[in-house]
Design a protein around this motif. Structure first.
Motif, PDB file in Angstrom:
ATOM      1  N   TRP A   1      -2.653  16.427  -1.548  1.00  0.00           N
ATOM      2  CA  TRP A   1      -1.467  16.958  -0.858  1.00  0.00           C
ATOM      3  C   TRP A   1      -1.409  18.454  -1.131  1.00  0.00           C
ATOM      4  O   TRP A   1      -1.070  18.887  -2.227  1.00  0.00           O
ATOM      5  CB  TRP A   1      -0.251  16.240  -1.407  1.00  0.00           C
TER       6      TRP A   1
ATOM      7  N   ILE B   1       3.798  10.502   5.481  1.00  0.00           N
ATOM      8  CA  ILE B   1       3.704   9.386   4.548  1.00  0.00           C
ATOM      9  C   ILE B   1       3.994   8.068   5.250  1.00  0.00           C
ATOM     10  O   ILE B   1       5.084   7.868   5.792  1.00  0.00           O
ATOM     11  CB  ILE B   1       4.666   9.586   3.364  1.00  0.00           C
TER      12      ILE B   1
ATOM     13  N   LYS C   1       2.661   1.773  -3.333  1.00  0.00           N
ATOM     14  CA  LYS C   1       1.726   2.277  -4.340  1.00  0.00           C
ATOM     15  C   LYS C   1       1.482   3.774  -4.149  1.00  0.00           C
ATOM     16  O   LYS C   1       1.469   4.547  -5.121  1.00  0.00           O
ATOM     17  CB  LYS C   1       0.408   1.506  -4.244  1.00  0.00           C
ATOM     18  N   TYR C   2       1.296   4.199  -2.892  1.00  0.00           N
ATOM     19  CA  TYR C   2       1.051   5.614  -2.617  1.00  0.00           C
ATOM     20  C   TYR C   2       2.250   6.468  -3.039  1.00  0.00           C
ATOM     21  O   TYR C   2       2.105   7.518  -3.686  1.00  0.00           O
ATOM     22  CB  TYR C   2       0.792   5.848  -1.124  1.00  0.00           C
TER      23      TYR C   2
ATOM     24  N   SER D   1      -0.851  15.404  -6.353  1.00  0.00           N
ATOM     25  CA  SER D   1      -2.230  14.913  -6.257  1.00  0.00           C
ATOM     26  C   SER D   1      -2.897  14.755  -7.615  1.00  0.00           C
ATOM     27  O   SER D   1      -3.952  14.129  -7.721  1.00  0.00           O
ATOM     28  CB  SER D   1      -3.074  15.868  -5.403  1.00  0.00           C
TER      29      SER D   1
ATOM     30  N   VAL E   1      -4.443   8.895  -5.722  1.00  0.00           N
ATOM     31  CA  VAL E   1      -3.768   9.021  -4.433  1.00  0.00           C
ATOM     32  C   VAL E   1      -4.808   9.008  -3.322  1.00  0.00           C
ATOM     33  O   VAL E   1      -5.975   9.349  -3.546  1.00  0.00           O
ATOM     34  CB  VAL E   1      -2.931  10.319  -4.371  1.00  0.00           C
ATOM     35  N   PRO E   2      -4.419   8.619  -2.091  1.00  0.00           N
ATOM     36  CA  PRO E   2      -5.408   8.489  -1.017  1.00  0.00           C
ATOM     37  C   PRO E   2      -5.985   9.811  -0.539  1.00  0.00           C
ATOM     38  O   PRO E   2      -7.157   9.886  -0.177  1.00  0.00           O
ATOM     39  CB  PRO E   2      -4.617   7.792   0.098  1.00  0.00           C
TER      40      PRO E   2
ATOM     41  N   TYR F   1       2.295   9.482  -5.827  1.00  0.00           N
ATOM     42  CA  TYR F   1       2.585  10.888  -5.539  1.00  0.00           C
ATOM     43  C   TYR F   1       3.806  11.380  -6.320  1.00  0.00           C
ATOM     44  O   TYR F   1       3.790  12.468  -6.911  1.00  0.00           O
ATOM     45  CB  TYR F   1       2.825  11.081  -4.038  1.00  0.00           C
TER      46      TYR F   1
ATOM     47  N   ILE G   1      -2.443   6.501   4.915  1.00  0.00           N
ATOM     48  CA  ILE G   1      -2.598   7.913   4.575  1.00  0.00           C
ATOM     49  C   ILE G   1      -4.083   8.247   4.465  1.00  0.00           C
ATOM     50  O   ILE G   1      -4.824   7.609   3.714  1.00  0.00           O
ATOM     51  CB  ILE G   1      -1.874   8.238   3.254  1.00  0.00           C
ATOM     52  N   ASP G   2      -4.522   9.224   5.250  1.00  0.00           N
ATOM     53  CA  ASP G   2      -5.896   9.717   5.189  1.00  0.00           C
ATOM     54  C   ASP G   2      -5.871  11.224   5.430  1.00  0.00           C
ATOM     55  O   ASP G   2      -4.798  11.844   5.410  1.00  0.00           O
ATOM     56  CB  ASP G   2      -6.791   8.986   6.191  1.00  0.00           C
TER      57      ASP G   2
ATOM     58  N   HIS H   1       1.776   3.814   5.637  1.00  0.00           N
ATOM     59  CA  HIS H   1       0.840   2.922   4.939  1.00  0.00           C
ATOM     60  C   HIS H   1      -0.619   3.265   5.220  1.00  0.00           C
ATOM     61  O   HIS H   1      -1.518   2.635   4.655  1.00  0.00           O
ATOM     62  CB  HIS H   1       1.112   1.466   5.324  1.00  0.00           C
TER      63      HIS H   1
ATOM     64  N   HIS I   1       0.842  -1.201   0.000  1.00  0.00           N
ATOM     65  CA  HIS I   1       0.000   0.000   0.000  1.00  0.00           C
ATOM     66  C   HIS I   1       0.880   1.255   0.000  1.00  0.00           C
ATOM     67  O   HIS I   1       0.661   2.190  -0.783  1.00  0.00           O
ATOM     68  CB  HIS I   1      -0.904   0.018   1.242  1.00  0.00           C
TER      69      HIS I   1
END
Length: 558
Positions: free
Chosen positions: A504, A517, A478-479, A494, A500-501, A483, A521-522, A519, A475
């Motif tokens: 930014w 950053i 991937k993020y 973004s 992206v989650p 980014y 990210i919210d 695993h 995860h």
């Protein structure tokens, strides 16, 4: 039936995925190798393409004379001459100015892709574009990032150590040869990348540690005008206290003594050095652990580095940010970038032994030695303000790691971000803190992201070496790829082809968010810290605010 479908899928893949084949460059034709990444997805890999001729000793790189026939670009070339990790011998070659290109392909040949050029780290002393192979997979293998982010990734070699950064501080041995190599590689990419499907007007340079400081120097050099569009620094900037030689002639004289070239006449000494064996010169530039005895810190070990040469770096880096006014910039650090160095300066932080108040004060004294006792007391008060009467040992030990992270990485990065946003004319600026818990076994439970631990995720190791990772690591990988490659594509991490989650937000003069950053990210991963002006700590040091991670930082250090 399932077997037939699988065989059909493989057949379709190999039959339909695009492949560059032979590519014409300015030096001649090259042919790489196509690697299958999935259904109708491949990455063309070109290894060992020369971007300059074999460099002369302490000379700027020269254009490559070219070659006849087709160059089979399927093997990495030697790293530049350098000491080994244990510093007992050397490896590498003077014939080392080569780069590697990773081009993603779908059913049609890629065109006009963003280009990301990576500069490796290694304290300006060691490293290579294909370093640290695990299970046949180099740490800087660009296939996963290229495939998942739909960008072209380029990794380059450059001279390091004595051969890359020895300097007399004047025109006799101006130094910065490794920076000139990087510049030559980026220039080669700009001139040739269109033939590989890249957009020469959309180049991003990125790097980690001394590679990040190198990216920073490339941004600030007047020679880079118009050469690239964006830059990313990960755990290092030109303002870092280890990134610039302060007394290059003293180091040159020390190396001259080691190789038998000491002369009272400096010109004779330099002539002798130029006639000396490169292997002996390289060994003479290894880290001098005796510097730790007494008043030194690990920072004092890092002697070979760029210099203000009046040419590539015409002035102190803090005065050159106007040269980066048009460059989109993303910068950050790992939450414990300084831990591994703190473990050298105060070894008890990684042991069961007690870390004492005397040790903490001693570290601060060595770091603020040019500022006097008042600075030591002030620093101690700031860093121990949350201790209470009887602080637990893990709190004391983590404080030591925080001190070194701030001094070596966090504060100079935050100052660089502020100077960039103050100088920019329309370019974007972004700030981050990478704080994924360490995967290195044996460290205490309070240790978060070590120096360089971000690289495994950025280069997609949880996918390419999946057996040694968990889903949470995939995860995160991937993020990060999303980014970073979005930023390379659009100047906004973004916005782009990768989801992206969370958005930014930009770092501006009066709005200073940073993205944490890991695993998970919210929305809560977007946080705010105060970043400061140079004038503040010179005129009103008592007014220093508290920035990232809710702890104060002493800018009087700089």
């Amino acid at each position: 039936m399932l077997l037939m479908l699988l065989l059909l899928g493989v057949g379709l893949d190999s039959a339909s995925a695009a492949k560059l084949g032979v590519v014409q460059t300015e030096g001649g034709t090259v042919e790489g190798k196509s690697h299958r990444m999935g259904l109708l997805r491949t990455v063309d890999v070109f290894k060992g393409i020369p971007f300059a001729d074999v460099p002369g000793k302490w000379e700027k790189p020269k254009p490559h004379p070219g070659w006849s026939g087709i160059l089979k670009a399927t093997e990495y070339r030697d790293r530049c001459l350098q000491v080994t990790l244990l510093q007992t011998k050397t490896h590498g070659s003077e014939d080392c100015l080569y780069l590697n290109i990773f081009v993603p392909q779908g059913s049609k040949l890629s065109q006009n892709l963003p280009v990301m050029v990576y500069l490796f780290g290694g304290a300006f002393l060691m490293g290579a574009s294909n370093t640290l192979e695990v299970l046949g997979n180099s740490l800087y293998d660009g296939k996963e990032m290229a495939d998942r982010g739909d960008v072209i990734v380029v990794t380059v070699n450059y001279r390091v150590g004595t051969m890359g950064f020895l300097s007399t501080g004047d025109t006799r041995l101006p130094g910065n040869y490794g920076l000139w190599d990087q510049h030559a590689a980026i220039s080669w990419v700009r001139r040739n990348i269109r033939a590989f499907g890249g957009n020469p007007d959309n180049i991003t340079i990125f790097g980690q540690s001394s590679g990040a400081a190198s990216v920073s120097f490339q941004m600030l050099s007047p020679h880079s005008k118009g050469l690239f569009r964006r830059a990313i620094t990960q755990g290092g900037v030109a303002l870092s206290p280890w990134a610039l030689q302060k007394n290059p002639m003293a180091l040159t004289k020390k190396i001259a003594r080691k190789v038998g070239c000491w002369r009272s006449n400096e010109d004779e000494m330099i002539t002798c050095l130029k006639m000396s064996d490169p292997v002996g010169l390289t060994l003479a530039g290894k880290i001098d652990v005796l510097l730790l005895l007494g008043k030194g810190t690990v920072m004092d070990l890092l002697e070979l580095a760029p210099v203000v040469d009046g040419d590539f770096i015409p002035d102190h880096p803090s005065k050159l940010f106007h040269n980066a006014a048009q460059v989109d910039y993303m910068a950050g650090v790992n939450s414990m970038d300084g831990h591994i160095f703190a473990g050298v300066d105060v070894p008890t932080i990684n042991m069961k032994n007690e870390t004492t108040v005397k040790q903490v004060r001693g570290l601060l004294a060595r770091m603020t030695k040019e500022k006097g006792n008042a600075a030591i007391d002030s620093a101690y008060d700031v860093y121990t303000s949350h201790w209470g009467v009887a602080p637990p040992q893990d709190v004391v030990k983590k404080t030591v790691a925080d001190i070194e992270t701030d001094f070596l990485f966090l504060v100079p990065t935050q100052v660089a971000l502020q100077l960039h946003v103050n100088s920019t004319s329309g370019a974007h600026t972004y700030s981050y803190l990478f704080n994924m818990k360490t995967r290195i076994p044996g460290f205490p439970g309070w240790v978060e992201a070590e120096h360089a631990e971000d690289l495994q995720y950025l280069f997609g190791k949880p996918f390419s070496i999946s057996l040694i990772y968990f889903p949470r690591h995939r995860h995160l990988s991937k993020y990060m790829i999303a980014y970073w490659t979005n930023f390379a594509r659009t100047g906004d991490p973004s916005q782009g082809e990768s989801r992206v989650p969370v958005p930014w937000p930009r770092f501006t003069k009066h709005h200073r968010p940073y993205l944490t950053i890991n695993h998970q990210i919210d929305k809560s991963s977007v946080r705010y810290g105060t970043v400061f002006y140079w004038e503040l700590y010179w005129s009103h040091p008592e007014a220093l605010p508290c920035p990232l991670r809710s702890r104060c930082i002493l800018l009087q250090w700089f």
